[in-house]
Design a protein around this motif. Sequence first.
Motif, PDB file in Angstrom:
ATOM      1  N   HIS A 168     -17.884 -17.935 -12.941  1.00  8.39           N
ATOM      2  CA  HIS A 168     -19.546 -17.604 -13.173  1.00  8.39           C
ATOM      3  C   HIS A 168     -20.291 -18.416 -12.312  1.00  8.39           C
ATOM      4  O   HIS A 168     -21.539 -18.314 -12.351  1.00  8.39           O
ATOM      5  N   THR A 169     -19.760 -19.238 -11.707  1.00 14.56           N
ATOM      6  CA  THR A 169     -20.809 -20.156 -10.616  1.00 14.56           C
ATOM      7  C   THR A 169     -20.631 -20.111  -9.356  1.00 14.56           C
ATOM      8  O   THR A 169     -19.544 -19.921  -8.840  1.00 14.56           O
ATOM      9  N   GLY A 170     -21.457 -19.341  -8.657  1.00 14.33           N
ATOM     10  CA  GLY A 170     -21.447 -19.277  -7.007  1.00 14.33           C
ATOM     11  C   GLY A 170     -22.946 -19.134  -6.457  1.00 14.33           C
ATOM     12  O   GLY A 170     -23.891 -20.026  -6.987  1.00 14.33           O
ATOM     13  N   PRO A 171     -22.909 -18.722  -5.069  1.00 12.01           N
ATOM     14  CA  PRO A 171     -24.185 -18.853  -4.546  1.00 12.01           C
ATOM     15  C   PRO A 171     -25.374 -17.714  -4.740  1.00 12.01           C
ATOM     16  O   PRO A 171     -26.269 -17.795  -4.149  1.00 12.01           O
ATOM     17  N   ASP A 172     -24.850 -16.587  -5.739  1.00 15.40           N
ATOM     18  CA  ASP A 172     -25.821 -15.610  -5.725  1.00 15.40           C
ATOM     19  C   ASP A 172     -26.875 -15.970  -6.833  1.00 15.40           C
ATOM     20  O   ASP A 172     -26.912 -16.777  -7.548  1.00 15.40           O
ATOM     21  N   GLU A 173     -27.911 -15.148  -6.987  1.00 14.02           N
ATOM     22  CA  GLU A 173     -28.980 -15.105  -8.077  1.00 14.02           C
ATOM     23  C   GLU A 173     -28.470 -14.681  -9.251  1.00 14.02           C
ATOM     24  O   GLU A 173     -27.553 -13.923  -9.591  1.00 14.02           O
ATOM     25  N   PRO A 174     -28.508 -15.649 -10.489  1.00 12.42           N
ATOM     26  CA  PRO A 174     -28.005 -15.740 -11.697  1.00 12.42           C
ATOM     27  C   PRO A 174     -28.321 -14.387 -12.388  1.00 12.42           C
ATOM     28  O   PRO A 174     -29.439 -13.697 -12.153  1.00 12.42           O
ATOM     29  N   TYR A 175     -27.309 -13.842 -13.095  1.00 20.15           N
ATOM     30  CA  TYR A 175     -27.569 -12.592 -14.044  1.00 20.15           C
ATOM     31  C   TYR A 175     -26.758 -12.661 -15.236  1.00 20.15           C
ATOM     32  O   TYR A 175     -26.290 -14.001 -15.392  1.00 20.15           O
ATOM     33  N   LEU A 176     -26.802 -11.947 -15.919  1.00 22.50           N
ATOM     34  CA  LEU A 176     -25.857 -12.104 -17.249  1.00 22.50           C
ATOM     35  C   LEU A 176     -24.333 -12.585 -17.096  1.00 22.50           C
ATOM     36  O   LEU A 176     -23.798 -13.433 -17.949  1.00 22.50           O
ATOM     37  N   PHE A 177     -23.683 -12.406 -16.097  1.00 17.50           N
ATOM     38  CA  PHE A 177     -22.188 -12.801 -16.010  1.00 17.50           C
ATOM     39  C   PHE A 177     -22.330 -13.895 -14.735  1.00 17.50           C
ATOM     40  O   PHE A 177     -21.528 -14.559 -14.490  1.00 17.50           O
ATOM     41  N   GLY A 178     -23.396 -14.711 -14.910  1.00 17.56           N
ATOM     42  CA  GLY A 178     -23.496 -15.923 -13.918  1.00 17.56           C
ATOM     43  C   GLY A 178     -23.942 -15.657 -12.580  1.00 17.56           C
ATOM     44  O   GLY A 178     -24.802 -14.766 -12.492  1.00 17.56           O
ATOM     45  N   SER A 179     -23.567 -16.700 -11.640  1.00 11.22           N
ATOM     46  CA  SER A 179     -24.067 -16.602 -10.111  1.00 11.22           C
ATOM     47  C   SER A 179     -23.345 -16.119  -9.376  1.00 11.22           C
ATOM     48  O   SER A 179     -23.353 -16.711  -8.093  1.00 11.22           O
ATOM     49  N   VAL A 180     -22.161 -15.484  -9.699  1.00 11.73           N
ATOM     50  CA  VAL A 180     -21.306 -14.430  -8.560  1.00 11.73           C
ATOM     51  C   VAL A 180     -21.385 -13.234  -8.768  1.00 11.73           C
ATOM     52  O   VAL A 180     -21.194 -12.520  -9.788  1.00 11.73           O
ATOM     53  N   ARG A 181     -21.971 -12.398  -7.744  1.00 12.30           N
ATOM     54  CA  ARG A 181     -21.879 -10.954  -7.805  1.00 12.30           C
ATOM     55  C   ARG A 181     -20.774 -10.351  -6.903  1.00 12.30           C
ATOM     56  O   ARG A 181     -21.114 -10.524  -5.599  1.00 12.30           O
ATOM     57  N   VAL A 182     -19.878  -9.621  -7.489  1.00 10.72           N
ATOM     58  CA  VAL A 182     -18.864  -8.934  -6.568  1.00 10.72           C
ATOM     59  C   VAL A 182     -19.292  -7.701  -6.419  1.00 10.72           C
ATOM     60  O   VAL A 182     -19.492  -6.837  -7.181  1.00 10.72           O
ATOM     61  N   GLY A 183     -19.010  -7.200  -4.881  1.00 10.92           N
ATOM     62  CA  GLY A 183     -19.720  -6.027  -4.507  1.00 10.92           C
ATOM     63  C   GLY A 183     -18.917  -4.770  -5.214  1.00 10.92           C
ATOM     64  O   GLY A 183     -17.617  -4.680  -5.251  1.00 10.92           O
ATOM     65  N   GLY A 184     -19.880  -3.677  -5.339  1.00 12.21           N
ATOM     66  CA  GLY A 184     -19.101  -2.603  -6.120  1.00 12.21           C
ATOM     67  C   GLY A 184     -19.108  -2.618  -7.501  1.00 12.21           C
ATOM     68  O   GLY A 184     -19.397  -3.531  -8.215  1.00 12.21           O
ATOM     69  N   VAL A 185     -18.941  -1.021  -8.024  1.00 15.10           N
ATOM     70  CA  VAL A 185     -19.071  -1.281  -9.588  1.00 15.10           C
ATOM     71  C   VAL A 185     -17.820  -1.665 -10.234  1.00 15.10           C
ATOM     72  O   VAL A 185     -16.873  -1.706  -9.521  1.00 15.10           O
ATOM     73  N   ASP A 186     -17.885  -2.129 -11.419  1.00 15.22           N
ATOM     74  CA  ASP A 186     -16.696  -2.554 -12.089  1.00 15.22           C
ATOM     75  C   ASP A 186     -15.427  -1.493 -11.993  1.00 15.22           C
ATOM     76  O   ASP A 186     -15.730  -0.310 -12.226  1.00 15.22           O
ATOM     77  N   PRO A 187     -14.207  -1.910 -11.524  1.00 16.65           N
ATOM     78  CA  PRO A 187     -13.194  -1.231 -11.211  1.00 16.65           C
ATOM     79  C   PRO A 187     -12.795  -0.306 -12.337  1.00 16.65           C
ATOM     80  O   PRO A 187     -12.273   0.832 -12.309  1.00 16.65           O
ATOM     81  N   LYS A 188     -12.769  -0.896 -13.537  1.00 20.91           N
ATOM     82  CA  LYS A 188     -12.519  -0.326 -14.617  1.00 20.91           C
ATOM     83  C   LYS A 188     -13.546   0.426 -15.238  1.00 20.91           C
ATOM     84  O   LYS A 188     -13.329   1.232 -16.505  1.00 20.91           O
TER      85      LYS A 188
END
Length: 229
Positions: free
Chosen positions: A121-141
Motif C-alpha cells: 500500500h506504500t509507493g510513489p503514486d498519489e494516494p487513493y483508497l488502496f494506498g499510494s501504489v497504482r498498478v496499470g489496468g483494470v483489476d484482472p478479476k
Amino acid sequence: MTTIEIDRETGTKPSTSRSADMKFEVVVIPVSDVDRAKAFYARLGWRLDADFTSGNDWRVIQFTPPGSACSVIFGRNVTAAAPGSARGLYLIVPDLEAARQDLLDRGVAVSAPFHGAGDVHTGPDEPYLFGSVRVGGVDPKRGSYSSFASFSDPDGNGWLFQEVTTRLPGRIAAGDTTFASQTDLAAALRRASVAHGEHEKRIGGHDENWADWYADYIVREQAGQELPT
C-alpha cells in the motif's frame, strides 16, 4: 493485486432506530477562476443546478453529476480552502471503461485504468483508497470496488472513477432497489442476462420464468445478497 471479496453472509446491518435521515447532498470544492471551473464542469456533461451571484463579493454555482444524489458547489466566498486542495472525490460508475471514454470524447484528460497492488500500500503514486501504489489496468478479476481512473479540474481538484457492480452487504436495503439512471439499470440488466444464460445452461433449456429470475438477481445483487443460480 487488490480485489474486494464480497462476503454475502456477513455485513453490518443498518440500524433500525434513528432520529432523522441525514442525506449527504453537497461537496464544496475550492476554485480560483469561477467561470473557468463552470465551463469545465459543464463540459463533463453535469447538470447545472444554480448560478447565484451578489455583486462581485459572492457567487455560488452548483453542478450535479449524472445519476448522483450529491452535488458539487464552488464559487466566490463559499470556502476558505485553497484552490485545488480537494482530493479523493469519488464518482461511482458501473462500467469504468465506458465512463472514461465518455470524458475522453468530451476532450477531458483521464488517467489510464489502475488497481491496487494487493498487500502493498506504500509507493510513489498519489494516494487513493488502496494506498499510494497504482498498478496499470483494470483489476484482472474485475472485482467490484477494485478498478479506478482519475482526472482533475483546472485547479487540480482530484476526482476518481471507481467501478462498483456489486455492493457490499448492508449498503442497500433489500426493499430499496433503485437505479439512479437509465445507464445503471441497463448495466444491471446486462449482468443479469449473462448470469441467466449460465442458469439456462444448467437447467438445460429455456427458462419460462426469466423475468422473475432477472428481477430476483437484480434485487439480490444490489442488496449484496447471495445471487440465484
